[in-house]
Design a protein around this motif. Structure first.
Motif, PDB file in Angstrom:
ATOM      1  N   PHE A 254       1.844 -11.127   3.598  1.00 40.18           N
ATOM      2  CA  PHE A 254       1.750 -10.995   4.602  1.00 40.18           C
ATOM      3  C   PHE A 254       0.087 -11.469   4.551  1.00 40.18           C
ATOM      4  O   PHE A 254      -0.671  -9.562   4.626  1.00 40.18           O
ATOM      5  CB  PHE A 254       1.655 -11.075   6.630  1.00 40.18           C
ATOM      6  CG  PHE A 254       1.335 -12.116   6.987  1.00 40.18           C
ATOM      7  CD1 PHE A 254       1.874 -13.136   7.695  1.00 40.18           C
ATOM      8  CD2 PHE A 254      -0.399 -11.706   7.870  1.00 40.18           C
ATOM      9  CE1 PHE A 254       1.096 -13.967   8.525  1.00 40.18           C
ATOM     10  CE2 PHE A 254      -0.708 -12.023   8.491  1.00 40.18           C
ATOM     11  CZ  PHE A 254      -0.052 -12.837   9.276  1.00 40.18           C
TER      12      PHE A 254
ATOM     13  N   LYS B  94       0.591  -1.236  -0.180  1.00 37.29           N
ATOM     14  CA  LYS B  94       0.026  -0.252  -0.426  1.00 37.29           C
ATOM     15  C   LYS B  94       0.710   1.170  -0.094  1.00 37.29           C
ATOM     16  O   LYS B  94       0.615   2.590  -0.666  1.00 37.29           O
ATOM     17  CB  LYS B  94      -0.851  -0.064   1.345  1.00 37.29           C
ATOM     18  CG  LYS B  94      -2.347   0.046   1.015  1.00 37.29           C
ATOM     19  CD  LYS B  94      -3.010   1.023   2.653  1.00 37.29           C
ATOM     20  CE  LYS B  94      -3.971  -0.881   3.111  1.00 37.29           C
ATOM     21  NZ  LYS B  94      -4.908  -0.846   4.146  1.00 37.29           N
TER      22      LYS B  94
ATOM     23  N   THR C 144       0.949  -1.453   8.484  1.00 41.30           N
ATOM     24  CA  THR C 144       2.067  -0.882   7.870  1.00 41.30           C
ATOM     25  C   THR C 144       2.094   0.596   7.870  1.00 41.30           C
ATOM     26  O   THR C 144       3.134   0.916   9.056  1.00 41.30           O
ATOM     27  CB  THR C 144       1.713  -1.076   6.238  1.00 41.30           C
ATOM     28  OG1 THR C 144       1.119  -2.912   6.196  1.00 41.30           O
ATOM     29  CG2 THR C 144       2.575  -0.721   5.425  1.00 41.30           C
TER      30      THR C 144
ATOM     31  N   ARG D   2       6.239  -5.829  10.730  1.00 35.23           N
ATOM     32  CA  ARG D   2       6.820  -5.767   9.581  1.00 35.23           C
ATOM     33  C   ARG D   2       8.374  -5.014  10.051  1.00 35.23           C
ATOM     34  O   ARG D   2       8.723  -5.096   9.751  1.00 35.23           O
ATOM     35  CB  ARG D   2       6.090  -4.934   8.500  1.00 35.23           C
ATOM     36  CG  ARG D   2       5.102  -6.307   7.905  1.00 35.23           C
ATOM     37  CD  ARG D   2       5.058  -5.197   6.305  1.00 35.23           C
ATOM     38  NE  ARG D   2       5.726  -5.222   6.036  1.00 35.23           N
ATOM     39  CZ  ARG D   2       5.903  -5.716   4.281  1.00 35.23           C
ATOM     40  NH1 ARG D   2       5.441  -7.342   4.427  1.00 35.23           N
ATOM     41  NH2 ARG D   2       7.104  -6.043   3.329  1.00 35.23           N
TER      42      ARG D   2
HETATM   43  O1  LIG Z   1       1.975  -3.095   3.278  1.00 35.56           O
HETATM   44  C1  LIG Z   1       0.690  -3.684   3.144  1.00 35.56           C
HETATM   45  O2  LIG Z   1      -0.320  -3.189   2.216  1.00 35.56           O
HETATM   46  C2  LIG Z   1       0.871  -5.230   3.487  1.00 35.56           C
HETATM   47  C3  LIG Z   1       2.148  -6.182   4.074  1.00 35.56           C
HETATM   48  C4  LIG Z   1       1.489  -7.187   4.520  1.00 35.56           C
HETATM   49  O3  LIG Z   1       2.526  -7.632   4.168  1.00 35.56           O
HETATM   50  N1  LIG Z   1       0.408  -7.620   4.286  1.00 35.56           N
HETATM   51  C5  LIG Z   1      -0.562  -6.868   3.985  1.00 35.56           C
HETATM   52  O4  LIG Z   1      -2.141  -7.741   4.358  1.00 35.56           O
HETATM   53  N2  LIG Z   1      -0.578  -5.522   2.963  1.00 35.56           N
END
Ligand SMILES: O=C(O)c1cc(=O)[nH]c(=O)[nH]1
Ligand SMILES: O=P(O)(O)OC[C@H]1O[C@H](OP(=O)(O)OP(=O)(O)O)[C@H](O)[C@@H]1O
Length: 215
Positions: free
Chosen positions: A35, A26, A128, A156
């Motif tokens: 993930f 995103k 994120t 993350r």
């Molecule tokens: O940053 C994201 O958009 C994102 C990363 C990820 O690992 N999983 C997810 O569902 N979105």
């Protein structure tokens, strides 16, 4: 690693929730892994997942009154966690979730399930940039409740807007903990233990961490 962390990673690999390759996020960052909690798509997977979240929450000692699962992927996660807290830990906790679009007939509104009262623990998959969690915090506060914390599957460990991660920004702004079952570092550790076939993914993960990682 705790057994529930190994179980979580293996479950994520088995259900192809955790993938290695090249993925645009995103945020626009190009990540060597992704993930996708939507792929936990069976009763066995959800039951195991609920046990992992519940164990993490109980181990943290965090006190809360209600679980809230943000639409959409947070809904089954919070439901599975509520079931595991009752079945495995003898804690019958109220559970709520939201609709992305307000319902205009019947009971109407955005919130479903238990009323948001007291300290609310948000259950979600990944943070994120923190946009989804910030929206949900507004919802909690406008209901007159308070945020107890957030429990997610994967941290993350990436920078947010500045040098801090989005998670650290939330922890500082609201003075609550963000609990994660695993961190990116655990995925790297898991790949290191796999050896051989995982060498390419491991190198890409380390490179990505150099660029976007926070300590
Ligand atoms: O940053 C994201 O958009 C994102 C990363 C990820 O690992 N999983 C997810 O569902 N979105
Ligand atoms: O920290 P952020 O930058 O907001 O990104 C993370 C959020 O994005 C995804 O949900 P999304 O809102 O896309 O909805 P979904 O659960 O319906 O997939 C994911 O499930 C997280 O909740």
């Amino acid at each position: 690693m705790h057994p529930y962390q190994i179980e979580f990673i293996e479950l994520a690999r088995q259900y192809e929730v955790l993938k290695f390759g090249e993925f645009t996020l995103k945020s626009g960052r190009v990540s060597p892994y992704f993930f996708n909690a939507g792929a936990f798509d069976s009763g066995r997977a959800l039951a195991a997942l609920g046990r992992c979240y519940a164990q993490r929450i109980v181990d943290s000692g965090l006190e809360f009154d209600v679980l809230l699962g943000p639409a959409y992927k947070g809904i089954p996660l919070a439901a599975a966690t509520a079931v595991a807290l009752a079945d495995q830990h003898g804690r019958d906790v109220p559970f709520a979730y939201n609709r992305k679009e307000a319902k205009t007939h019947g009971e109407g509104g955005v919130l479903v399930g238990a009323p948001l009262k007291g300290r609310v623990l948000v259950i979600d998959d990944v943070i994120t940039a923190g946009t989804a969690v910030r929206e949900v915090i507004e919802m909690i506060e406008s209901a007159g409740a308070s945020l107890a914390g957030v429990a997610i599957g994967l941290n993350r460990q990436e920078r947010g807007a500045g040098e801090l991660s989005a998670i650290q920004e939330i922890e500082q702004a609201h003075a609550v903990p963000v609990l994660s079952i695993i961190d990116m570092a655990h995925i790297i550790e898991y790949l290191e233990n796999q050896g051989g076939d995982s060498a390419g993914a491991l190198a890409a993960m380390r490179d990505y961490r150099e660029h976007y990682g926070v300590a």
